[in-house]
Design a protein around this motif. Structure first.
Motif, PDB file in Angstrom:
ATOM      1  N   ASP A 210      -6.354   8.720   6.987  1.00  0.00           N
ATOM      2  CA  ASP A 210      -5.751   9.181   8.235  1.00  0.00           C
ATOM      3  C   ASP A 210      -4.746  10.267   7.884  1.00  0.00           C
ATOM      4  OD1 ASP A 210      -3.901   9.441  10.534  1.00  0.00           O
ATOM      5  OD2 ASP A 210      -5.033   7.757  11.361  1.00  0.00           O
ATOM      6  N   PRO A 211      -4.921  11.484   8.403  1.00  0.00           N
ATOM      7  CA  PRO A 211      -4.030  12.579   8.017  1.00  0.00           C
ATOM      8  C   PRO A 211      -2.602  12.423   8.506  1.00  0.00           C
ATOM      9  CG  PRO A 211      -5.527  13.269   9.763  1.00  0.00           C
ATOM     10  CD  PRO A 211      -5.994  11.934   9.304  1.00  0.00           C
ATOM     11  N   TYR A 212      -2.361  11.482   9.414  1.00  0.00           N
ATOM     12  CA  TYR A 212      -1.014  11.293   9.960  1.00  0.00           C
ATOM     13  C   TYR A 212      -0.283  10.116   9.322  1.00  0.00           C
ATOM     14  CZ  TYR A 212      -2.781  14.465  13.538  1.00  0.00           C
ATOM     15  OH  TYR A 212      -3.329  15.545  14.192  1.00  0.00           O
ATOM     16  N   VAL A 213      -0.886   9.492   8.324  1.00  0.00           N
ATOM     17  CA  VAL A 213      -0.316   8.299   7.693  1.00  0.00           C
ATOM     18  C   VAL A 213       0.110   8.634   6.268  1.00  0.00           C
ATOM     19  CG1 VAL A 213      -0.861   5.973   6.851  1.00  0.00           C
ATOM     20  CG2 VAL A 213      -1.597   6.682   9.136  1.00  0.00           C
ATOM     21  N   SER A 214       1.290   8.148   5.877  1.00  0.00           N
ATOM     22  CA  SER A 214       1.771   8.368   4.513  1.00  0.00           C
ATOM     23  C   SER A 214       1.235   7.275   3.593  1.00  0.00           C
ATOM     24  CB  SER A 214       3.302   8.335   4.489  1.00  0.00           C
ATOM     25  OG  SER A 214       3.771   7.024   4.773  1.00  0.00           O
ATOM     26  N   VAL A 215       1.385   7.510   2.294  1.00  0.00           N
ATOM     27  CA  VAL A 215       0.969   6.520   1.299  1.00  0.00           C
ATOM     28  C   VAL A 215       1.720   5.210   1.506  1.00  0.00           C
ATOM     29  CG1 VAL A 215       0.972   5.972  -1.163  1.00  0.00           C
ATOM     30  CG2 VAL A 215       0.276   8.254  -0.396  1.00  0.00           C
ATOM     31  N   ALA A 216       3.017   5.315   1.776  1.00  0.00           N
ATOM     32  CA  ALA A 216       3.835   4.110   1.971  1.00  0.00           C
ATOM     33  C   ALA A 216       3.409   3.354   3.225  1.00  0.00           C
ATOM     34  CB  ALA A 216       5.315   4.494   2.057  1.00  0.00           C
ATOM     35  N   GLU A 217       3.145   4.086   4.303  1.00  0.00           N
ATOM     36  CA  GLU A 217       2.727   3.412   5.530  1.00  0.00           C
ATOM     37  C   GLU A 217       1.380   2.746   5.349  1.00  0.00           C
ATOM     38  OE1 GLU A 217       2.120   4.236  10.337  1.00  0.00           O
ATOM     39  OE2 GLU A 217       2.436   5.928   8.975  1.00  0.00           O
ATOM     40  N   ALA A 218       0.475   3.412   4.649  1.00  0.00           N
ATOM     41  CA  ALA A 218      -0.828   2.805   4.379  1.00  0.00           C
ATOM     42  C   ALA A 218      -0.670   1.505   3.595  1.00  0.00           C
ATOM     43  CB  ALA A 218      -1.717   3.786   3.623  1.00  0.00           C
ATOM     44  N   ALA A 219       0.225   1.517   2.617  1.00  0.00           N
ATOM     45  CA  ALA A 219       0.463   0.302   1.830  1.00  0.00           C
ATOM     46  C   ALA A 219       0.990  -0.809   2.722  1.00  0.00           C
ATOM     47  CB  ALA A 219       1.434   0.603   0.696  1.00  0.00           C
ATOM     48  N   ASP A 220       1.883  -0.468   3.655  1.00  0.00           N
ATOM     49  CA  ASP A 220       2.402  -1.468   4.588  1.00  0.00           C
ATOM     50  C   ASP A 220       1.288  -2.035   5.468  1.00  0.00           C
ATOM     51  OD1 ASP A 220       4.973  -1.180   3.640  1.00  0.00           O
ATOM     52  OD2 ASP A 220       5.594   0.214   5.217  1.00  0.00           O
ATOM     53  N   LEU A 221       0.280  -1.210   5.733  1.00  0.00           N
ATOM     54  CA  LEU A 221      -0.863  -1.658   6.531  1.00  0.00           C
ATOM     55  C   LEU A 221      -1.883  -2.432   5.695  1.00  0.00           C
ATOM     56  CD1 LEU A 221      -1.431   1.591   8.649  1.00  0.00           C
ATOM     57  CD2 LEU A 221      -0.559  -0.603   9.489  1.00  0.00           C
ATOM     58  N   GLY A 222      -1.639  -2.526   4.397  1.00  0.00           N
ATOM     59  CA  GLY A 222      -2.531  -3.284   3.522  1.00  0.00           C
ATOM     60  C   GLY A 222      -3.681  -2.474   2.968  1.00  0.00           C
ATOM     61  N   ALA A 223      -3.498  -1.136   2.901  1.00  0.00           N
ATOM     62  CA  ALA A 223      -4.607  -0.283   2.466  1.00  0.00           C
ATOM     63  C   ALA A 223      -4.135   0.774   1.479  1.00  0.00           C
ATOM     64  CB  ALA A 223      -5.242   0.402   3.676  1.00  0.00           C
ATOM     65  N   GLU A 224      -5.091   1.300   0.730  1.00  0.00           N
ATOM     66  CA  GLU A 224      -4.829   2.426  -0.155  1.00  0.00           C
ATOM     67  C   GLU A 224      -5.257   3.703   0.552  1.00  0.00           C
ATOM     68  OE1 GLU A 224      -6.332   4.310  -4.452  1.00  0.00           O
ATOM     69  OE2 GLU A 224      -7.027   2.321  -3.797  1.00  0.00           O
ATOM     70  N   LEU A 225      -4.348   4.673   0.642  1.00  0.00           N
ATOM     71  CA  LEU A 225      -4.639   5.923   1.325  1.00  0.00           C
ATOM     72  C   LEU A 225      -5.433   6.850   0.422  1.00  0.00           C
ATOM     73  CD1 LEU A 225      -3.970   7.366   4.056  1.00  0.00           C
ATOM     74  CD2 LEU A 225      -2.146   8.549   2.796  1.00  0.00           C
ATOM     75  N   LEU A 226      -6.550   7.371   0.951  1.00  0.00           N
ATOM     76  CA  LEU A 226      -7.405   8.287   0.201  1.00  0.00           C
ATOM     77  C   LEU A 226      -7.789   9.473   1.075  1.00  0.00           C
ATOM     78  CD1 LEU A 226      -9.960   5.883  -1.546  1.00  0.00           C
ATOM     79  CD2 LEU A 226      -7.914   6.906  -2.559  1.00  0.00           C
ATOM     80  N   SER A 227      -8.235  10.542   0.448  1.00  0.00           N
ATOM     81  CA  SER A 227      -8.864  11.621   1.190  1.00  0.00           C
ATOM     82  C   SER A 227     -10.158  11.089   1.804  1.00  0.00           C
ATOM     83  CB  SER A 227      -9.177  12.795   0.268  1.00  0.00           C
ATOM     84  OG  SER A 227     -10.220  12.445  -0.641  1.00  0.00           O
ATOM     85  N   LEU A 228     -10.661  11.792   2.802  1.00  0.00           N
ATOM     86  CA  LEU A 228     -11.897  11.344   3.439  1.00  0.00           C
ATOM     87  C   LEU A 228     -13.040  11.298   2.433  1.00  0.00           C
ATOM     88  CD1 LEU A 228     -13.533  10.540   5.887  1.00  0.00           C
ATOM     89  CD2 LEU A 228     -13.740  12.963   6.494  1.00  0.00           C
ATOM     90  N   GLU A 229     -13.139  12.315   1.604  1.00  0.00           N
ATOM     91  CA  GLU A 229     -14.239  12.366   0.631  1.00  0.00           C
ATOM     92  C   GLU A 229     -14.152  11.222  -0.375  1.00  0.00           C
ATOM     93  OE1 GLU A 229     -14.055  16.069   2.748  1.00  0.00           O
ATOM     94  OE2 GLU A 229     -12.498  14.939   1.688  1.00  0.00           O
ATOM     95  N   ASP A 230     -12.943  10.935  -0.864  1.00  0.00           N
ATOM     96  CA  ASP A 230     -12.793   9.841  -1.830  1.00  0.00           C
ATOM     97  C   ASP A 230     -13.066   8.489  -1.182  1.00  0.00           C
ATOM     98  OD1 ASP A 230     -12.302  11.429  -4.004  1.00  0.00           O
ATOM     99  OD2 ASP A 230     -10.115  11.260  -3.892  1.00  0.00           O
ATOM    100  N   LEU A 231     -12.641   8.334   0.068  1.00  0.00           N
ATOM    101  CA  LEU A 231     -12.929   7.072   0.766  1.00  0.00           C
ATOM    102  C   LEU A 231     -14.437   6.861   0.875  1.00  0.00           C
ATOM    103  CD1 LEU A 231     -11.279   5.517   3.854  1.00  0.00           C
ATOM    104  CD2 LEU A 231     -13.732   5.966   3.925  1.00  0.00           C
TER     105      LEU A 231
END
Length: 337
Positions: free
Chosen positions: A187-208
């Motif tokens: 999600d381009p509007y989510v930070s790495v820290a926020e993603a972690a709080d949501l229980g996920a690892e933030l990746l680029s679309l291609e890497d995901l």
């Protein structure tokens, strides 16, 4: 009888939805907090028969089947100050004239997010067990699978890629927490820290796409997301990977997706398609690696009462002068559904 100080409210939607949205207990609460005629449902804001009521209307309670709300609505209802939408997105419902006039808009979209997230969770769990393939095979063979045929299935450590931390995406992330998954997020509007709080690892679309076993789409249908899963990006999903789409068909290149599915390289769970519905001759209706449902993930049946309850509670806040919990702001429409 309602107090004359209570706002005049009017329904504007397909009346077929009213009994499920507002069963007797909720309808009673509406009548206690507004001057409302449950038998009056407006489908045409230029109808002379509704002119007298609309001239005094301060609140529109809208839903599926409501006409577009624009300058003609303000002309018919000059005292309008709030639109409470008993459904999802208001993007195509509310026109510029209402936003410019300062009409407050609220939506029950958060209530609609839960059944979509529940549907998606169910499909993730079934896809992880390869239940759809084995169901089709069992129909014809009547035989239990061998150990070799089940060696690659299961939900332990399955990598789930969630595209979009939307309302549905966030509810899904909550529902995924108790399971033994590795959860990835783009999600381009989510930070790495926020993603972690949501229980996920933030990746680029291609890497995901490269690293997910199951990819679930929850991005909004906006110009920036049109065909976001094109032929090149679909090719990044591993062989045998699963795509789940409960968002909008426009997010995926339909020809590229059809080619991937006809080849058998990918599997898909599709509650939405483009076009919708698919033409009768589409091969997707008959492929064993495709599970199609007719846009049922959102609120249906008794789930509609949840949407009605949100509207009733918002109307009670309008009457008491409280802040609306589910207000939609015009500035947010550029990046939300």
């Amino acid at each position: 009888m309602p107090s004359p100080l209570l706002p005049r409210a009017v329904f504007a939607m397909d009346p077929v939805h009213l009994p499920l949205l507002f069963p007797p207990a909720l309808m009673a609460r509406l009548k206690l907090t507004s001057e409302l005629d449950p038998a009056l449902v407006v489908r045409d804001f230029t109808d002379p028969a509704a002119a007298e009521v609309l001239a005094r209307t301060e609140v529109l309670i809208t839903g599926w089947g409501c006409p577009h709300l624009d300058a003609d609505v303000l002309a018919a209802a000059p005292r309008l100050r709030a639109v409470l939408h008993a459904a999802g997105s208001v993007r195509s419902l509310v026109g510029d004239a209402l936003w410019k006039h300062g009409v407050t808009v609220s939506s029950a979209v958060t209530g609609n997010a839960l059944p979509v997230a529940e549907y998606t969770l169910a499909m993730i769990l079934l896809a992880g067990k390869d239940a759809f393939t084995h169901r089709e095979r069992f129909r014809t063979t009547h035989a239990y699978p061998t150990h070799a045929e089940t060696a690659a299935i299961g939900n332990v450590g399955r990598r789930i890629g969630v595209i979009g931390a939307s309302r549905v995406g966030r509810r899904l992330l909550e529902l995924l927490r108790p399971f033994d998954f590795t959860v990835l997020l783009h999600d381009p509007y989510v930070s790495v820290a926020e993603a972690a709080d949501l229980g996920a690892e933030l990746l680029s679309l291609e890497d995901l796409l490269r690293h997910s076993d199951i990819v679930s789409l929850h991005a909004p249908d906006i110009p920036e997301t049109y065909r976001m899963l094109d032929r090149e990006r679909l090719a990044l999903i591993r062989d045998g990977g699963v795509l789940i789409n409960t968002s909008r068909g426009a997010l995926v290149d339909p020809e590229a997706l059809s080619d991937e599915l006809v080849s058998g390289r990918l599997h898909a769970v599709l509650d939405v398609t483009e076009p919708e519905p698919l033409p009768a001759g589409s091969p997707l209706y008959h492929l064993p690696n495709v599970f199609l449902t007719p846009h049922i993930a959102g609120s249906l049946g008794n789930e509609l009462e949840r949407l009605g309850r949100i509207v009733v509670e918002e109307l009670e806040r309008v009457v008491t002068g409280g802040a609306l919990v589910h207000e939609v702001r015009h500035a947010d429409l550029a990046r939300v559904a």
